[in-house]
Design a protein around this motif. Structure first.
Motif, PDB file in Angstrom:
ATOM      1  N   GLU A   1       0.820  -1.207   0.000  1.00 27.65           N
ATOM      2  CA  GLU A   1       0.000   0.000   0.000  1.00 27.65           C
ATOM      3  C   GLU A   1       0.854   1.257   0.000  1.00 27.65           C
ATOM      4  O   GLU A   1       0.469   2.295  -0.549  1.00 27.65           O
ATOM      5  CB  GLU A   1      -0.916   0.034   1.230  1.00 27.65           C
TER       6      GLU A   1
ATOM      7  N   LEU B   1     -12.287  -6.001   0.058  1.00 27.74           N
ATOM      8  CA  LEU B   1     -11.349  -5.989  -1.064  1.00 27.74           C
ATOM      9  C   LEU B   1     -11.757  -6.967  -2.166  1.00 27.74           C
ATOM     10  O   LEU B   1     -11.568  -6.695  -3.357  1.00 27.74           O
ATOM     11  CB  LEU B   1      -9.943  -6.334  -0.573  1.00 27.74           C
ATOM     12  N   TYR B   2     -12.329  -8.096  -1.768  1.00 32.12           N
ATOM     13  CA  TYR B   2     -12.746  -9.129  -2.728  1.00 32.12           C
ATOM     14  C   TYR B   2     -14.153  -9.605  -2.367  1.00 32.12           C
ATOM     15  O   TYR B   2     -14.346 -10.737  -1.912  1.00 32.12           O
ATOM     16  CB  TYR B   2     -11.743 -10.289  -2.724  1.00 32.12           C
TER      17      TYR B   2
ATOM     18  N   TRP C   1     -11.061  -8.867   3.772  1.00 31.64           N
ATOM     19  CA  TRP C   1     -11.355  -9.796   2.675  1.00 31.64           C
ATOM     20  C   TRP C   1     -12.720  -9.476   2.047  1.00 31.64           C
ATOM     21  O   TRP C   1     -12.873  -9.464   0.827  1.00 31.64           O
ATOM     22  CB  TRP C   1     -11.352 -11.245   3.174  1.00 31.64           C
TER      23      TRP C   1
ATOM     24  N   TYR D   1      -4.510 -13.342  -1.512  1.00 32.63           N
ATOM     25  CA  TYR D   1      -5.305 -13.483  -2.739  1.00 32.63           C
ATOM     26  C   TYR D   1      -4.407 -13.907  -3.902  1.00 32.63           C
ATOM     27  O   TYR D   1      -4.750 -14.824  -4.666  1.00 32.63           O
ATOM     28  CB  TYR D   1      -6.007 -12.165  -3.064  1.00 32.63           C
ATOM     29  N   LEU D   2      -3.242 -13.265  -4.027  1.00 27.48           N
ATOM     30  CA  LEU D   2      -2.316 -13.630  -5.094  1.00 27.48           C
ATOM     31  C   LEU D   2      -1.843 -15.072  -4.927  1.00 27.48           C
ATOM     32  O   LEU D   2      -1.700 -15.801  -5.917  1.00 27.48           O
ATOM     33  CB  LEU D   2      -1.118 -12.682  -5.094  1.00 27.48           C
TER      34      LEU D   2
ATOM     35  N   ARG E   1      -4.497  -4.782   4.752  1.00 29.42           N
ATOM     36  CA  ARG E   1      -4.884  -4.930   3.347  1.00 29.42           C
ATOM     37  C   ARG E   1      -3.767  -5.557   2.525  1.00 29.42           C
ATOM     38  O   ARG E   1      -4.028  -6.353   1.609  1.00 29.42           O
ATOM     39  CB  ARG E   1      -5.305  -3.570   2.781  1.00 29.42           C
ATOM     40  N   ASP E   2      -2.507  -5.221   2.844  1.00 25.75           N
ATOM     41  CA  ASP E   2      -1.387  -5.880   2.172  1.00 25.75           C
ATOM     42  C   ASP E   2      -1.430  -7.388   2.412  1.00 25.75           C
ATOM     43  O   ASP E   2      -1.203  -8.186   1.501  1.00 25.75           O
ATOM     44  CB  ASP E   2      -0.052  -5.334   2.701  1.00 25.75           C
TER      45      ASP E   2
ATOM     46  N   HIS F   1      -4.193  -8.883   0.209  1.00 28.68           N
ATOM     47  CA  HIS F   1      -3.816  -8.904  -1.212  1.00 28.68           C
ATOM     48  C   HIS F   1      -2.791 -10.000  -1.486  1.00 28.68           C
ATOM     49  O   HIS F   1      -2.869 -10.690  -2.508  1.00 28.68           O
ATOM     50  CB  HIS F   1      -3.242  -7.546  -1.617  1.00 28.68           C
TER      51      HIS F   1
END
Length: 353
Positions: free
Chosen positions: A24, A159-160, A156, A129-130, A122-123, A126
């Motif tokens: 971020e 963000l998604y 989660w 997720y990757l 949030r990092d 993410h």
């Protein structure tokens, strides 16, 4: 129903490269990997579990070394690994196989230490997720977590929002209160002001008495006065030290053996900045953006994540449902006494199909 831990053949423990990652903050690392545990049938619906501050990817573990949530996850358990597969990542910034401050810089072969980029909740999400994309996982059944893990679950769903069917947030609020930040600050200062900390360039955790104090301060907030009185009852040891003092000393020594102090500071900082309302108006507006059922759970005597704020959060979520658990364990209630609340998790999972 009897509950058993999985055998080695039921469990995968590995790391996965997710390639370059941009934080971020805008900083980027070219090589990032996450360590993970995966348990259960690979063709079953997948549940993502997110761990707490000093947790790791070993949520289930093995019979000879049960994981921190082995009472909740396993064959016949509320999160039944005969019906679901479960994956848990060590968070970005962690120290149990995922890239973090203790990891070696690929060019210098020296630990990143405080040159590691600032990490946010949030990092962490993410990055996970990757990792799931790399594992060819395009959709999951649910996300479950407590404390720092619950903060990740909160993010989660924002963000998604369509990546899962439901969210389970245990012992976590939509933002960390000033009270929580205050205790984190005490712990952080205890580490940073230790003369052996050397601005992050310490030789070994074993030198850091300040790390011990940080853990002791945390332990006082994780459990209730009522529980301490029941367990220790002002008991004295032959050394004339009270049993509660010996207990805290033990916890202080133990943390140094299994966790990196810089990583601890990075994760405390991530917790401090947790606020689902950041750049989304405010937390109430953010709560209204959830698109799937959100099941939240608070625990009596939790000093850090109080019932009233979790109830308010739930009422602002379109499909929110909250349960309060009576316990003397306080915040640590999400790690014990699964017979008190585990069936609620099982029922809600079953209702989702």
């Amino acid at each position: 129903m009897s509950i058993q831990n999985p055998t080695a053949s039921d469990r995968t423990s590995a790391t996965i490269e997710i390639g370059p990652f941009t934080f971020e903050s805008g900083e980027q690392l070219q090589q990032v990997e996450l360590a993970y545990e995966r348990v259960g049938p690979v063709d079953a619906p997948l549940i993502l579990v997110c761990h707490a501050l000093t947790g790791n990817q070993d949520a289930v573990g093995l019979p000879e070394s049960p994981g921190w949530w082995s009472g909740l996850i396993g064959p016949g358990a509320p999160i039944d690994t005969e019906k679901y597969q479960v994956i848990t990542f060590n968070v970005l910034g962690g120290c149990h196989g995922s890239t973090g401050p203790a990891s070696l810089h690929p060019e210098t072969q020296e630990p990143y230490r405080l040159s590691f980029p600032t990490v946010t909740i949030r990092d962490m999400v993410h990055a996970q997720y990757l990792a799931l994309q790399k594992l060819d996982i395009k959709h999951i059944h649910s996300v479950v977590g407590g404390s720092l893990g619950g903060m990740q679950v909160c993010e989660w769903g924002l963000l998604y929002p369509k990546f899962m069917h439901a969210l389970f947030i245990l012992a976590a609020t939509p933002y960390l209160s000033d009270y929580g930040i205050a205790f984190n600050h005490i712990g952080a200062r205890a580490i940073q002001d230790d003369p052996f900390y050397k601005e992050g360039q310490y030789n070994s955790n074993e030198d850091l008495r300040g790390f011990e104090l940080a853990r002791m301060a945390g332990m006082v907030t994780y459990r209730s006065n009522k529980l301490f009185e029941k367990r220790f009852d002002r008991g004295l040891q032959p050394s004339s030290q009270y049993k509660i003092q010996s207990y805290l000393n033990y916890q202080g020594e133990k943390i140094k053996q299994r966790f990196d102090a810089n990583s601890y500071l990075y994760l405390l900082n991530a917790m401090n900045h947790h606020d689902i309302g950041r750049n989304r108006g405010n937390w109430k507006k953010a709560a209204q953006q959830y698109q799937v059922p959100v099941y939240s759970m608070s625990f009596e005597h939790d000093l850090l994540y109080p019932e009233d704020l979790m109830q308010q959060f739930s009422t602002n979520v379109p499909q929110g449902e909250h349960r309060h658990v009576s316990t003397d364990y306080g915040h640590d209630g999400f790690l014990v006494e699964f017979d008190r609340w585990g069936e609620w998790i099982r029922e809600k999972l079953a209702s989702l199909g």
